[in-house]
Design a protein around this motif. Structure first.
Motif, PDB file in Angstrom:
ATOM      1  N   VAL A 209      52.509  25.645  10.135  1.00 61.05           N
ATOM      2  CA  VAL A 209      51.316  25.302   9.360  1.00 61.05           C
ATOM      3  C   VAL A 209      50.534  24.287  10.181  1.00 61.05           C
ATOM      4  N   ASP A 210      49.265  24.584  10.428  1.00 59.14           N
ATOM      5  CA  ASP A 210      48.356  23.645  11.087  1.00 59.14           C
ATOM      6  C   ASP A 210      47.355  23.150  10.052  1.00 59.14           C
ATOM      7  N   VAL A 211      46.885  21.910  10.204  1.00 57.86           N
ATOM      8  CA  VAL A 211      45.838  21.418   9.315  1.00 57.86           C
ATOM      9  C   VAL A 211      44.704  20.852  10.149  1.00 57.86           C
ATOM     10  N   LEU A 212      43.508  20.893   9.586  1.00 55.65           N
ATOM     11  CA  LEU A 212      42.344  20.285  10.217  1.00 55.65           C
ATOM     12  C   LEU A 212      42.278  18.848   9.729  1.00 55.65           C
ATOM     13  N   ALA A 213      42.738  17.929  10.567  1.00 54.16           N
ATOM     14  CA  ALA A 213      42.808  16.522  10.199  1.00 54.16           C
ATOM     15  C   ALA A 213      41.453  15.851  10.428  1.00 54.16           C
ATOM     16  N   PRO A 214      41.136  14.810   9.660  1.00 53.40           N
ATOM     17  CA  PRO A 214      39.847  14.138   9.825  1.00 53.40           C
ATOM     18  C   PRO A 214      39.719  13.422  11.160  1.00 53.40           C
TER      19      PRO A 214
END
Length: 434
Positions: A209-214
């Motif tokens: 799982v990848d997330v688009l971090a701020p």
């Protein structure tokens, strides 16, 4: 050692310069600094971008599994991402299959109790704009980005409907996390736990799982065997040493901690799953944001009769590969055991020789060394685990033992975020001698 390895990591550099300044008797000034990451921006002398970025929030290292009665059923895989972001994408694997893997529906949702989902959080996951995907043999594919707020540490449920049984399913058997398999039918969007009639302790098909971090974040990947896998800790309690380390890497030290342990794995091959070198590309090379690797492995090689020279050669080769790839590598001493093949006189002598090499020569081949053996050994008999740290089998650790391993990692040696907020780190400016 080249500049890429000497100067990566703002916190480590700051600490080193402070120490050097004290010895030389020079004044230092502490100013905010964004620590260096794996992007190479620090090599060019330019600023590290501080905008949003994709980061690996969760990973597992799969191995080839046989039939698991998955045909026409929905898998509900529960994972705990280690980063916060506004979008996510998942990774599905057919790495070991000999025929295409078809997935007809995928959803993501906040996990509720058991197999339940939190109402109102279910979102369909698409691949190239379509709800279904065919994963070719030997490949791993990422989904389209999905607008979904992911919180660090909050369980995520990914549901996948498989119309046919995979021939050699990508599986992580020792998840130490309960997931679920439904009865027949596509129930990927169901918030109701009732259709999920079978609890499983493995992760199937889902590998990341990848997330688009701020803000951009670097990740640290822990590569190893059953000790990294967390065997000996309680299921669903998040008591692995990766979890304990993640609990320490918060605030200005924040880094996602990714677990690439495989139980019964061996550094030099021949154990369960692929050797670390064979799985390097998927464990490390293709993982976004990866800056650091911590390698804890070797006890199963000793049990298989390999000597210290062979293991040291394997450690050096792996470390060289990580560093050639622009990442940092930390070696760890092999934890003690007096049990079975792990505790024979031969294995004990060879383990002591490997650990002696890691402590004395390891720093010349790596970016640091963490002494795991010393952290958990019985002071009265260093060839054994301390009773409080022994899960009961003389080899694997208790939750307290895994916390002790995490405690042996110096967070200041790790790279940290490539884009820290003001005050999270310090830049050291060396002035004229006093």
């Amino acid at each position: 050692m080249d500049a890429r390895h000497r100067f990566r990591g703002g916190r480590g550099l700051a600490a080193g310069l402070v120490a050097a300044a004290a010895v030389l008797g020079v004044a230092v000034a502490l100013l905010p600094l964004a620590s260096a990451g794996a992007s190479g921006a620090e090599d060019a002398g330019g600023p590290v971008p501080c905008g949003s970025a994709w980061v690996a929030a969760w990973r597992t290292s799969p191995q080839a599994g046989q039939r698991a009665d998955l045909s026409g059923r929905t898998l509900r895989m529960v994972v705990r991402p280690q980063a916060t972001g506004s979008e996510l994408r998942i990774r599905v694997s057919n790495r070991f299959g000999t025929r295409p893997l078809r997935i007809d529906a995928v959803s993501a949702a906040e996990a509720g109790s058991g197999a339940a989902l939190v109402p109102g959080t279910v979102r369909p996951v698409l691949f190239a704009g379509a709800p279904a995907i065919v994963v070719p043999p030997g490949q791993e594919l990422a989904s389209d980005p999905l607008a979904f707020v992911t919180q660090r540490g909050t369980p995520l449920a990914v549901s996948l409907y498989l119309p046919a049984e995979p021939d050699r399913v990508a599986v992580h058997p020792v998840a130490l996390q309960t997931s679920y398999v439904s009865g027949p039918g596509d129930v990927a969007d169901s918030v109701d736990p009732a259709p999920f009639t079978r609890a499983v302790s493995s992760w199937f098909v889902l590998t990341g799982v990848d997330v688009l971090a701020p803000r951009a974040e670097n990740a640290v990947i822990l590569v190893g065997d059953s000790i990294t896998d967390g065997v000996g800790s309680d299921p669903d309690r998040d008591d692995r040493w990766s979890d304990a380390l993640a609990g320490r890497l918060t605030g200005g030290l924040a880094m996602p901690v990714l677990n690439a342990g495989i139980s019964a794995n061996q550094l030099l091959g021949g154990g369960t799953g692929e050797a670390p070198a064979a799985r390097y590309a998927t464990d490390v090379g293709a993982v976004p944001g990866t800056a650091d690797v911590v390698l804890h492995i070797g006890t199963n090689d000793l049990a298989a009769g390999r000597d210290a020279g062979e293991i040291v050669t394997g450690l050096v080769a792996y470390a060289d590969r990580v560093r050639a790839d622009g990442r940092r590598i930390f070696l760890t001493t092999i934890t003690p055991s007096a049990t079975g093949a792990h505790g024979t006189p031969f294995a004990v002598v060879q383990r002591e020789a490997v650990n002696r090499w890691i402590r004395t020569e390891g720093p010349a081949h790596a970016d640091g060394v963490f002494d795991f053996a010393a952290a958990v050994a019985d002071p009265a008999d260093p060839g054994r685990l301390a009773p409080a740290f022994d899960s009961g089998d003389g080899l694997h650790l208790s939750a307290a033992g895994y916390r002790a391993l995490a405690g042996a990692v110096d967070p200041m040696r790790l790279t940290g975020s490539p884009c820290l907020a003001e005050g999270d780190a310090a830049k050291v400016l060396v002035s004229a001698p006093r």
